[in-house]
Design a protein around this motif. Structure first.
Motif, PDB file in Angstrom:
ATOM      1  N   ASP A  41      -7.168  -4.902  -3.964  1.00 20.33           N
ATOM      2  CA  ASP A  41      -8.443  -5.223  -4.599  1.00 20.33           C
ATOM      3  C   ASP A  41      -8.360  -6.487  -5.454  1.00 20.33           C
ATOM      4  O   ASP A  41      -9.213  -7.365  -5.375  1.00 20.33           O
ATOM      5  N   GLU A  42      -7.323  -6.607  -6.258  1.00 20.55           N
ATOM      6  CA  GLU A  42      -7.165  -7.740  -7.166  1.00 20.55           C
ATOM      7  C   GLU A  42      -7.091  -9.071  -6.409  1.00 20.55           C
ATOM      8  O   GLU A  42      -7.637 -10.074  -6.836  1.00 20.55           O
ATOM      9  N   TYR A  92      -7.728  -1.060   0.514  1.00 16.30           N
ATOM     10  CA  TYR A  92      -8.816  -1.705  -0.227  1.00 16.30           C
ATOM     11  C   TYR A  92      -8.540  -1.647  -1.725  1.00 16.30           C
ATOM     12  O   TYR A  92      -8.741  -2.613  -2.445  1.00 16.30           O
ATOM     13  N   LYS A  93      -8.072  -0.497  -2.197  1.00 20.23           N
ATOM     14  CA  LYS A  93      -7.779  -0.353  -3.629  1.00 20.23           C
ATOM     15  C   LYS A  93      -6.506  -1.102  -3.997  1.00 20.23           C
ATOM     16  O   LYS A  93      -6.423  -1.724  -5.047  1.00 20.23           O
ATOM     17  N   THR A  94      -5.507  -1.039  -3.124  1.00 22.48           N
ATOM     18  CA  THR A  94      -4.225  -1.678  -3.409  1.00 22.48           C
ATOM     19  C   THR A  94      -4.367  -3.192  -3.533  1.00 22.48           C
ATOM     20  O   THR A  94      -3.833  -3.798  -4.454  1.00 22.48           O
ATOM     21  N   SER A 149      -6.745   3.110   1.794  1.00 19.79           N
ATOM     22  CA  SER A 149      -6.122   2.872   0.490  1.00 19.79           C
ATOM     23  C   SER A 149      -5.803   1.398   0.263  1.00 19.79           C
ATOM     24  O   SER A 149      -5.648   0.961  -0.877  1.00 19.79           O
ATOM     25  N   CYS A 193       0.845  -1.187   0.000  1.00 23.03           N
ATOM     26  CA  CYS A 193       0.000   0.000   0.000  1.00 23.03           C
ATOM     27  C   CYS A 193       0.889   1.250   0.000  1.00 23.03           C
ATOM     28  O   CYS A 193       1.824   1.352   0.795  1.00 23.03           O
TER      29      CYS A 193
END
Length: 177
Positions: free
Chosen positions: A103-104, A99-101, A97, A77
């Motif tokens: 996400d995959e 969650y976005k990092t 952040s 992150c």
């Protein structure tokens, strides 16, 4: 209090069982409880963290094979500098952040937890949920219209449009009445 089973050791576990509406209290020592097959707190248990860690280690074999061949740098992150392996170990994110990092890597887990979906949709109350359900259906139908227009199936798009109008009319009537 003495163990009800062996009458020798101190009863350290107290169970309350309700069978066919009858309440029954049992006071056992740890040894007798294990012999009877009762669940003894603190033995053979797992935490919610271990459960989540097990879910997070789930990845498709093809993804794992590709990662081993290319050996990319570990996902980190940018905001809090937490790595994916730290997240798996701790069981919670360091910041929003994350969650976005990650996400995959989370999508396969969320698909399993939410029965094939990536998002949790929640439950809708039966008494007041009619309008909410109709609105969800309208939103889904609007996506369907876009698909029909892109594939140039204008007749089907018109039918879906008419159905949306009908549902919107029902929503207006329920709001007024």
């Amino acid at each position: 209090m003495k163990c009800q089973e062996c009458q020798q050791r101190q009863a350290t576990l107290h169970f309350t069982k309700i069978i066919n509406g009858e309440k029954m209290e049992i006071h056992l020592c740890e040894t007798c409880a294990k012999e009877k097959g009762e669940h003894v707190p603190g033995t053979n248990t797992f935490s919610i963290h271990q459960l989540l860690s097990g879910l997070l280690h789930f990845e498709h074999p093809s993804i794992q094979e590709n990662e081993q061949k290319t050996a990319p740098k570990e996902l980190t992150c940018e905001s809090c500098h937490m790595t994916y392996s730290q997240f798996v170990e701790i069981g919670r994110f360091g910041c929003a952040s994350c969650y976005k990092t990650f996400d995959e890597k989370l999508d396969p887990v969320l698909r399993r937890v939410h029965s094939g979906n990536v998002r949790h949709h929640g439950k809708i109350p039966k008494r007041i949920g009619g309008g909410i359900k109709r609105q969800k259906e309208i939103n889904a139908l609007k996506l369907k219209i876009k698909e029909y227009i892109e594939s140039e199936e204008f007749e089907k798009a018109a039918e879906v449009r008419d159905h949306i109008r009908l549902l919107e009319q029902k929503n207006r009537e329920s709001e007024e009445g």
